[in-house]
Design a protein around this motif. Structure first.
Motif, PDB file in Angstrom:
ATOM      1  N   UNK B 113      16.102  70.771  13.375  1.00  0.00           N
ATOM      2  CA  UNK B 113      17.447  70.750  12.786  1.00  0.00           C
ATOM      3  C   UNK B 113      18.493  70.406  13.841  1.00  0.00           C
ATOM      4  N   UNK B 116      18.317  66.830  14.665  1.00  0.00           N
ATOM      5  CA  UNK B 116      18.842  66.054  13.541  1.00  0.00           C
ATOM      6  C   UNK B 116      20.378  66.030  13.548  1.00  0.00           C
ATOM      7  N   UNK B 117      21.014  67.157  13.883  1.00  0.00           N
ATOM      8  CA  UNK B 117      22.481  67.165  13.926  1.00  0.00           C
ATOM      9  C   UNK B 117      23.001  66.371  15.118  1.00  0.00           C
ATOM     10  N   UNK B 118      22.273  66.368  16.229  1.00  0.00           N
ATOM     11  CA  UNK B 118      22.752  65.669  17.424  1.00  0.00           C
ATOM     12  C   UNK B 118      22.526  64.163  17.347  1.00  0.00           C
ATOM     13  N   UNK B 120      21.617  62.171  14.503  1.00  0.00           N
ATOM     14  CA  UNK B 120      22.031  61.492  13.271  1.00  0.00           C
ATOM     15  C   UNK B 120      21.185  60.254  12.933  1.00  0.00           C
ATOM     16  N   UNK B 123      17.712  59.674  14.174  1.00  0.00           N
ATOM     17  CA  UNK B 123      16.701  60.642  13.739  1.00  0.00           C
ATOM     18  C   UNK B 123      16.227  60.250  12.344  1.00  0.00           C
TER      19      UNK B 123
END
Lengths: 147, 147
Positions: B113, B116-118, B120, B123
């Motif tokens: 997660x 995925x946030x870092x 974008x 990913x």
């Protein structure tokens, strides 16, 4: 039963309002099929699932992802009664579709990852915790009528 | 044994090379403690864990997160031999730290997660799938020496 504080409920509905729900649905279902390939067995009539990009671009997968996420969104409006809300879907998944309930938890994780992907920094640890509670509650509700 | 294709290895290293170990490590461990609060029991001597903000700002959590992610770097370099790479850490987590191996899977999911946030757009689902394989392999390797 899922217990969310008022702050958590506000976080969930606030962030949900910012995402393209249909896209979240398509991505979550496609990711499930790519990351956990055995789940493709439920969608063999969906056409080309032969590669990650085939799955991600498959129109039937996107349409079904949309259907699934709109059901999920319904749950968001009934957090105090998830078991009631998902009762007939639970029976369907058990009696007709024969889906192992573990897959509901996997899909829940894919929804979280799709959200984190779209929301980036806004998907704070508190937001993650609140959504994790929701997906766990939905997974439990979907498993509830299994026998 | 986990088998990684050349593409999967490339997907993993392309992300890994850009990861800030302290930032990502601190965030991953912090989120674990917030989203799955029972995990705080292993870190009671780390000071203030009384709120999400306290946890994310806690320097000892950041430092320990960096340590954990540095270990994960070993996994990235030894993808074909995870069990041996983590043999000693597995014994430590069983015999000294008494950590339930289920928590390794939770940490792995939180790491996915955070990445995925870092990352974008980078990913992609294929990258996500490769990383999920890696974290699952690491979780298994860390459980391997349990008795």
């Amino acid at each position: 039963m899922v217990h969310l504080t008022d702050a958590e409920k506000a976080l969930v509905s606030g962030l949900w309002g910012k995402v393209d729900v249909d896209e979240i649905g398509g991505e979550s279902l496609s990711s499930l099929l790519v990351v956990y390939p055995w789940t493709q067995r439920f969608f063999e009539h969906f056409g080309d699932l032969s590669s990650a990009s085939a799955v991600m671009n498959n129109a039937q997968v996107k349409a079904h992802g949309k259907k699934v996420i709109h059901s999920f969104a319904d749950g968001l409006k009934h957090l105090d009664n998830l078991k009631g809300t998902f009762s007939s879907l639970s029976e369907l998944h058990c009696d007709k579709l024969h889906v192992d309930p573990e897959n509901f938890r996997l899909l829940g994780n894919m929804i979280i990852i799709a959200l984190s992907h779209h929301l980036g920094k806004e998907f704070t640890p508190c937001a993650q915790a609140a959504f994790q509670k929701v997906v766990a509650g939905v997974a439990n509700a979907l498993a509830h009528k299994y026998h | 044994m986990v088998h990684f294709t050349a593409e999967e290895k490339a997907a993993i290293t392309s992300i890994w090379d850009k990861v800030d170990l302290e930032k990502a490590g601190g965030e991953t461990l912090g989120r674990l403690l917030i989203v799955y609060p029972w995990t705080q029991r292993f870190f009671e001597k780390f000071g203030n864990l009384s709120s999400a903000q306290a946890i994310m700002g806690n320097p000892r959590i950041r430092a320990h997160g960096k340590k954990v992610l540095t270990s994960l770097g070993l996994a990235v370099q030894n993808m074909d031999n995870l069990k041996e790479t983590f043999a000693h850490l597995s014994e430590l987590h069983c015999d000294k730290l008494h950590v339930d191996p289920e928590n390794f899977k939770l940490l792995g999911n939180v790491l996915v997660i955070v990445l995925s946030t870092h990352f974008a757009k980078e990913f992609t689902p294929e990258v996500q799938a490769a990383w999920q394989k890696l974290v699952a392999g690491v979780a298994n390797a860390l459980s391997h020496k349990y008795h």
